[in-house]
Design an enzyme around this catalytic site. Structure first.
Site, PDB file in Angstrom:
ATOM      1  N   ILE A 332       0.893  -1.158   0.000  1.00  0.00           N
ATOM      2  CA  ILE A 332       0.000   0.000   0.000  1.00  0.00           C
ATOM      3  C   ILE A 332       0.932   1.209   0.000  1.00  0.00           C
ATOM      4  O   ILE A 332       1.530   1.532   1.025  1.00  0.00           O
ATOM      5  CB  ILE A 332      -0.940   0.016   1.222  1.00  0.00           C
ATOM      6  N   PRO A 333       1.126   1.857  -1.145  1.00  0.00           N
ATOM      7  CA  PRO A 333       2.246   2.784  -1.339  1.00  0.00           C
ATOM      8  C   PRO A 333       2.091   4.177  -0.733  1.00  0.00           C
ATOM      9  O   PRO A 333       2.038   5.191  -1.447  1.00  0.00           O
ATOM     10  CB  PRO A 333       2.342   2.855  -2.859  1.00  0.00           C
ATOM     11  N   CYS A 334       2.092   4.258   0.588  1.00  0.00           N
ATOM     12  CA  CYS A 334       1.998   5.573   1.238  1.00  0.00           C
ATOM     13  C   CYS A 334       3.265   6.401   0.992  1.00  0.00           C
ATOM     14  O   CYS A 334       3.261   7.620   1.179  1.00  0.00           O
ATOM     15  CB  CYS A 334       1.732   5.417   2.736  1.00  0.00           C
ATOM     16  N   HIS A 335       4.347   5.741   0.560  1.00  0.00           N
ATOM     17  CA  HIS A 335       5.585   6.466   0.272  1.00  0.00           C
ATOM     18  C   HIS A 335       5.453   7.359  -0.959  1.00  0.00           C
ATOM     19  O   HIS A 335       6.299   8.225  -1.191  1.00  0.00           O
ATOM     20  CB  HIS A 335       6.759   5.485   0.078  1.00  0.00           C
TER      21      HIS A 335
END
Length: 378
Positions: A332-335
């Protein structure tokens, strides 16, 4: 922390020159003349003493501007289990119902001390405690499938039912009898029927950015975090509370798939993850996390843009807070969410890791054309 004590520096430098395996993961050495950092057993040509700086963690070396050495790969290999530990873990997996004694380890040319020290440092438990969790998990699965308590207890190496019952209840929070399929636990305060405690499996993996823990339910991955994440214990507690679950050492098909896909991701061969997920959080958090999936590989979005995308432009702080509560990093690409001014703000794994991930995705992005905004970030 940078090492400044002259005696300690002399000890570490000697270990570096001798490529001493016992110091792998104990220190990281930055080389001023090349701006790279290494671990103790690096095969590269050794620098002069006046050209090195020693650190206790690789995050400190990264934050000081040093790049990981391509020869020794310090962020990955410093956390890699030694061959003896890998052999010990394999013994447990191949014999899930047996207790692997120190004598058994010695028979297989495995140092019990090396195994014991590695588990203490990397798992915060002894090797025997790890085995107990693994065997109890095996027992839990068999009881859920209708196997009798007595048969299960003796098969996994317990000499008495009381000993098995005590250990099982201590780890699972309920007795073996109450864990059998279709058995229901009655609340002591109310007559309402409550659900059985479920299990969440946890496994460890190494990556180019350091060791990570991955957790999964029978439905999918519910946690993927760096082992040095400060919020890790809080996240474990939240998962156990929300799912009424106990976390046990083990691996299922979701964890196996996640490890394979992460390896492909770090090799630049995968841009989309396909493993099943079971995010644990509030409805609002899950909505925000679902929105993160819509940020394409190699691209970024500001917190404001993310809020607008979710149809709630004034909820910037709430959205940012939900991003920070994401327990499944990378997948889950919160970056991929950055500040409005293009600065890298907030990341549980550390800003240097966030920068590395964005640069990695920019490098392997198959649709680089028209992506000048992202390129200017670096």
């Amino acid at each position: 922390m940078q090492i400044t004590d002259s005696k300690q520096i002399a000890t570490y430098y000697k270990a570096l020159v001798e490529k001493n395996e016992n110091f792998v993961g104990i220190f990281y050495v930055g080389v001023k003349t090349t701006s790279i950092f290494c671990i103790a057993n690096c095969r590269a040509r050794k620098p002069k003493l006046e050209n090195v700086i020693f650190y206790t963690t690789f995050k400190e070396a990264l934050s000081e501007g040093f790049r990981p050495c391509k020869i020794c790969k310090p962020t990955q290999n410093a956390n890699q289990a030694p061959k003896e530990v890998e052999k010990a873990i394999q013994l447990v997996k191949e014999n899930p119902k047996e207790k692997i004694s120190d004598y058994r380890l010695q028979e297989n040319d495995i140092s019990a001390k090396v195994v014991r020290n590695w588990f203490k440092k990397n798992y915060g438990m002894t090797f025997h405690a790890y085995q107990r969790m693994y065997r109890i998990n095996t027992a839990f699965q068999e009881l859920q499938n209708g196997k009798q308590t007595t048969e299960t207890a003796f098969e996994i190496g317990y000499e008495s039912l009381s000993g098995f019952g005590y250990t099982f209840k201590k780890i699972m929070g309920t007795s073996p009898k109450n864990s059998q399929k279709n058995t229901q636990i009655m609340s002591k305060k109310k007559e309402d029927k409550t659900e059985l405690k479920s299990t969440v499996l946890i496994s460890r993996l190494t990556t180019p950015l350091g060791a990570m823990f991955v957790c999964a339910t029978e439905n999918g991955i519910c946690l993927l975090e760096f082992a040095d994440r400060k919020m890790l214990e809080t996240e474990f507690a939240d998962i156990q509370k929300r799912l009424n679950a106990v976390i046990l050492t083990g691996e299922n098909k979701h964890i196996t798939q996640a490890k394979k896909e992460l390896e492909e991701y770090f090799e630049g061969k995968r841009t989309i993850f396909e493993v099943n997920l079971e995010p644990i959080g509030t409805d609002f958090q899950k909505t925000v996390w679902e929105g993160l999936h819509q940020i394409e590989y190699g691209k970024t979005r500001s917190y404001q843009e993310q809020s607008e995308h979710l149809g709630n432009p004034k909820a910037i702080r709430a959205v940012a807070s939900a991003n920070g509560m994401n327990k499944i990093s990378i997948i889950i690409p919160c970056h991929r969410v950055i500040g409005k001014d293009g600065k890298l703000t907030g990341y549980g794994g550390g800003l240097e890791r966030k920068k590395w991930l964005l640069m990695h995705e920019n490098k392997y992005n198959p649709n680089k054309e028209g992506n000048e905004k992202e390129l200017r970030l670096f």
